[in-house]
Design a protein around this motif. Structure first.
Motif, PDB file in Angstrom:
ATOM      1  N   VAL A  40       0.854  -1.188   0.000  1.00 36.86           N
ATOM      2  CA  VAL A  40       0.000   0.000   0.000  1.00 36.86           C
ATOM      3  C   VAL A  40       0.889   1.237   0.000  1.00 36.86           C
ATOM      4  O   VAL A  40       1.807   1.356   0.814  1.00 36.86           O
ATOM      5  CB  VAL A  40      -0.924   0.018   1.245  1.00 36.86           C
ATOM      6  CG1 VAL A  40      -1.789   1.265   1.249  1.00 36.86           C
ATOM      7  CG2 VAL A  40      -1.773  -1.232   1.299  1.00 36.86           C
ATOM      8  N   GLU A  67       0.029   7.377 -12.277  1.00 35.75           N
ATOM      9  CA  GLU A  67      -0.708   6.125 -12.531  1.00 35.75           C
ATOM     10  C   GLU A  67      -0.643   5.755 -14.004  1.00 35.75           C
ATOM     11  O   GLU A  67      -0.408   4.603 -14.351  1.00 35.75           O
ATOM     12  CB  GLU A  67      -2.166   6.269 -12.107  1.00 35.75           C
ATOM     13  CG  GLU A  67      -2.394   6.191 -10.632  1.00 35.75           C
ATOM     14  CD  GLU A  67      -3.865   6.307 -10.311  1.00 35.75           C
ATOM     15  OE1 GLU A  67      -4.453   5.285  -9.953  1.00 35.75           O
ATOM     16  OE2 GLU A  67      -4.403   7.425 -10.431  1.00 35.75           O
ATOM     17  N   ASP A  83      -1.491  -0.644  -4.109  1.00 29.14           N
ATOM     18  CA  ASP A  83      -2.772  -0.063  -3.695  1.00 29.14           C
ATOM     19  C   ASP A  83      -2.575   1.432  -3.436  1.00 29.14           C
ATOM     20  O   ASP A  83      -1.756   1.828  -2.605  1.00 29.14           O
ATOM     21  CB  ASP A  83      -3.265  -0.764  -2.432  1.00 29.14           C
ATOM     22  CG  ASP A  83      -4.620  -0.262  -1.978  1.00 29.14           C
ATOM     23  OD1 ASP A  83      -5.289   0.461  -2.747  1.00 29.14           O
ATOM     24  OD2 ASP A  83      -5.010  -0.602  -0.839  1.00 29.14           O
ATOM     25  N   SER A  85      -5.217   3.578  -2.654  1.00 29.24           N
ATOM     26  CA  SER A  85      -6.418   4.131  -2.016  1.00 29.24           C
ATOM     27  C   SER A  85      -6.083   5.072  -0.860  1.00 29.24           C
ATOM     28  O   SER A  85      -6.727   6.109  -0.700  1.00 29.24           O
ATOM     29  CB  SER A  85      -7.336   3.004  -1.540  1.00 29.24           C
ATOM     30  OG  SER A  85      -6.646   2.172  -0.628  1.00 29.24           O
ATOM     31  N   ALA A  86      -5.085   4.747  -0.051  1.00 26.41           N
ATOM     32  CA  ALA A  86      -4.709   5.622   1.070  1.00 26.41           C
ATOM     33  C   ALA A  86      -4.163   6.948   0.550  1.00 26.41           C
ATOM     34  O   ALA A  86      -4.448   8.013   1.114  1.00 26.41           O
ATOM     35  CB  ALA A  86      -3.687   4.933   1.958  1.00 26.41           C
ATOM     36  N   ARG A  88      -4.907   8.365  -2.408  1.00 25.78           N
ATOM     37  CA  ARG A  88      -6.045   9.116  -2.970  1.00 25.78           C
ATOM     38  C   ARG A  88      -6.845   9.799  -1.870  1.00 25.78           C
ATOM     39  O   ARG A  88      -7.233  10.959  -1.987  1.00 25.78           O
ATOM     40  CB  ARG A  88      -6.957   8.181  -3.755  1.00 25.78           C
ATOM     41  CG  ARG A  88      -6.572   8.040  -5.173  1.00 25.78           C
ATOM     42  CD  ARG A  88      -7.704   7.424  -5.997  1.00 25.78           C
ATOM     43  NE  ARG A  88      -7.107   6.867  -7.173  1.00 25.78           N
ATOM     44  CZ  ARG A  88      -6.721   5.609  -7.300  1.00 25.78           C
ATOM     45  NH1 ARG A  88      -6.909   4.751  -6.328  1.00 25.78           N
ATOM     46  NH2 ARG A  88      -6.171   5.185  -8.406  1.00 25.78           N
ATOM     47  N   ALA A  89      -7.119   9.058  -0.782  1.00 30.45           N
ATOM     48  CA  ALA A  89      -7.886   9.634   0.331  1.00 30.45           C
ATOM     49  C   ALA A  89      -7.147  10.812   0.956  1.00 30.45           C
ATOM     50  O   ALA A  89      -7.766  11.828   1.295  1.00 30.45           O
ATOM     51  CB  ALA A  89      -8.147   8.558   1.379  1.00 30.45           C
ATOM     52  N   GLU A  92      -7.458  13.799  -1.462  1.00 28.79           N
ATOM     53  CA  GLU A  92      -8.814  14.341  -1.449  1.00 28.79           C
ATOM     54  C   GLU A  92      -9.052  15.151  -0.179  1.00 28.79           C
ATOM     55  O   GLU A  92      -9.728  16.182  -0.205  1.00 28.79           O
ATOM     56  CB  GLU A  92      -9.843  13.229  -1.572  1.00 28.79           C
ATOM     57  CG  GLU A  92      -9.893  12.607  -2.952  1.00 28.79           C
ATOM     58  CD  GLU A  92     -10.757  11.372  -3.007  1.00 28.79           C
ATOM     59  OE1 GLU A  92     -11.370  11.002  -1.982  1.00 28.79           O
ATOM     60  OE2 GLU A  92     -10.811  10.775  -4.085  1.00 28.79           O
TER      61      GLU A  92
END
Length: 97
Positions: A40, A67, A83, A85-86, A88-89, A92
């Protein structure tokens, strides 16, 4: 004369890093350090986590470019996909505030 690998900020020299997304060299303080923990990609704003690091401008555009270019697996010398996702969060959350 400027030292190689340093950027003058006022009277002090600052270390340079390259953004893995847009490939622009800039001062280390303007970029977000990233590390991989168990597959991650984790943001490391304090720069204290162990492991190989990569730098990214804290913007969704640079994340998208990285990416598209598959830059994270190269920067971290990792096999397979990572991964995001962390990351991206985190980005954001920066946009909202």
């Amino acid at each position: 004369m400027r030292r190689q690998g340093k950027l003058e900020y006022g009277c002090q020299a600052a270390p340079l890093r390259t953004c893995v997304g847009c490939r622009v060299r800039t001062a280390k303080s303007e970029l977000l350090r990233l590390v991989v923990v168990e597959g991650v990609v984790i943001p490391d704003p304090g720069g204290r986590l162990p492991g190989r690091g990569a730098s990214l401008h804290p913007s969704p555009r640079c994340l998208e470019l990285a990416e598209r270019r598959r830059a994270f697996s190269r920067a971290f010398r990792a096999q397979g996909s990572l991964d995001l996702s962390a990351l991206r969060a985190h980005l954001e959350g920066l946009d909202v505030g």
